[in-house]
Motif scaffolding. Sequence first.
Motif, PDB file in Angstrom:
ATOM      1  N   PHE A 268      -8.657   7.061 -15.447  1.00 33.99           N
ATOM      2  CA  PHE A 268      -8.076   5.721 -15.586  1.00 33.99           C
ATOM      3  C   PHE A 268      -6.576   5.784 -15.320  1.00 33.99           C
ATOM      4  O   PHE A 268      -5.948   6.851 -15.397  1.00 33.99           O
ATOM      5  N   GLN A 269      -6.026   4.639 -14.971  1.00 36.58           N
ATOM      6  CA  GLN A 269      -4.606   4.561 -14.635  1.00 36.58           C
ATOM      7  C   GLN A 269      -4.070   3.199 -15.078  1.00 36.58           C
ATOM      8  O   GLN A 269      -4.608   2.164 -14.714  1.00 36.58           O
ATOM      9  N   GLN A 270      -3.023   3.225 -15.878  1.00 35.86           N
ATOM     10  CA  GLN A 270      -2.362   1.969 -16.213  1.00 35.86           C
ATOM     11  C   GLN A 270      -1.700   1.415 -14.960  1.00 35.86           C
ATOM     12  O   GLN A 270      -1.217   2.161 -14.116  1.00 35.86           O
ATOM     13  N   CYS A 271      -1.689   0.100 -14.808  1.00 41.65           N
ATOM     14  CA  CYS A 271      -1.160  -0.488 -13.585  1.00 41.65           C
ATOM     15  C   CYS A 271      -0.564  -1.853 -13.856  1.00 41.65           C
ATOM     16  O   CYS A 271      -0.814  -2.473 -14.892  1.00 41.65           O
ATOM     17  N   GLN A 272       0.222  -2.310 -12.898  1.00 43.87           N
ATOM     18  CA  GLN A 272       0.775  -3.663 -12.950  1.00 43.87           C
ATOM     19  C   GLN A 272       1.136  -4.104 -11.542  1.00 43.87           C
ATOM     20  O   GLN A 272       1.240  -3.286 -10.631  1.00 43.87           O
ATOM     21  N   SER A 273       1.309  -5.379 -11.356  1.00 42.73           N
ATOM     22  CA  SER A 273       1.593  -5.935 -10.041  1.00 42.73           C
ATOM     23  C   SER A 273       3.067  -5.778  -9.674  1.00 42.73           C
ATOM     24  O   SER A 273       3.953  -6.154 -10.441  1.00 42.73           O
ATOM     25  N   ILE A 274       3.307  -5.230  -8.488  1.00 42.91           N
ATOM     26  CA  ILE A 274       4.662  -5.165  -7.950  1.00 42.91           C
ATOM     27  C   ILE A 274       5.184  -6.579  -7.692  1.00 42.91           C
ATOM     28  O   ILE A 274       6.344  -6.898  -7.952  1.00 42.91           O
ATOM     29  N   GLY A 275       4.311  -7.433  -7.164  1.00 45.74           N
ATOM     30  CA  GLY A 275       4.698  -8.800  -6.861  1.00 45.74           C
ATOM     31  C   GLY A 275       5.161  -9.563  -8.089  1.00 45.74           C
ATOM     32  O   GLY A 275       6.147 -10.312  -8.035  1.00 45.74           O
ATOM     33  N   ARG A 276       4.448  -9.388  -9.208  1.00 44.50           N
ATOM     34  CA  ARG A 276       4.834 -10.062 -10.464  1.00 44.50           C
ATOM     35  C   ARG A 276       6.262  -9.685 -10.843  1.00 44.50           C
ATOM     36  O   ARG A 276       7.063 -10.541 -11.264  1.00 44.50           O
TER      37      ARG A 276
END
Length: 281
Positions: A268-276
């Motif tokens: 698993f990998q925590q992630c978030q949007s670059i665009g946000r």
Amino acid sequence: IAESVNEKIFSFLNIGTIGLVACNRVSELVMGYRSVDIERTIKVIEANRSLIRGIKVRASQVITGDLGIECVRLAKKIGKLSKLPLIIHVGEPPPLLDEILPLLEKGDVITHAFNGKIGGNIMEDQYTFALAKEAHKRGVFMDLGHGSASFSFEVAKYGLDHGLVPDIISTDLHCYNFDGPVYDLPTTMSKLLNLGMSLEHVIKCVTSSPRIVLSEPYKQDLLVPGQEADFTAFKVESVNLKAFDSMGTELVMRKFIQPKLAVLGTKFQQCQSIGREKLAY
């Protein structure tokens, strides 16, 4: 690449024998009919059936030159011989959408379906729009394919308001648009959510629908004990952000689909949007 990663990667085979080597600077169809070798193309498909899931042709004038609609006819012949769907990039005509759409059958895909290019979009001509709806009704998939120059909020909203909605939401992400206007898939999904698509349909456009195009098995019950995990957890956040389409048109977004955790098997990998993050400044 496909053999070295944990994710499943598939490809669409371009009918131009040199492939997509220099984007629009050198067309893969630069030599006209001599750019397409049907026999060799079929041999490559047969040798790589597990990887190749469709036939790609970029049917816009900057690519096709004097071939026009004939490049789509050639691609369709290869598709029939190989029993694979077509993925048709549309843009600057010729060929016209009026010529392309009647050739497509159930399972084929139009990418950049909601572009705003003059002479090449579905909104500006009622006859063309009717052809697009007919194609969609018989099972042709409408793929967003955002890109640097291939997505119009106005055209997409017109489609949504008149019963023609995307089946697939894709980014057409590359080095010239990852810093805007595309950024990433969550940003692209959020644009459609704010244009009026339901969250359920947005998620379908990036999960089950692409699997159908790729001839990948799809199970309704994905989150059951004993099955390999393959999902992304996300949160719909309340925001006040300004986003842009490929035409430079602004859209105020009040909701954003923010990924939090990507899970594949036991990894698993925590992630978030670059665009946000980028749109917040």
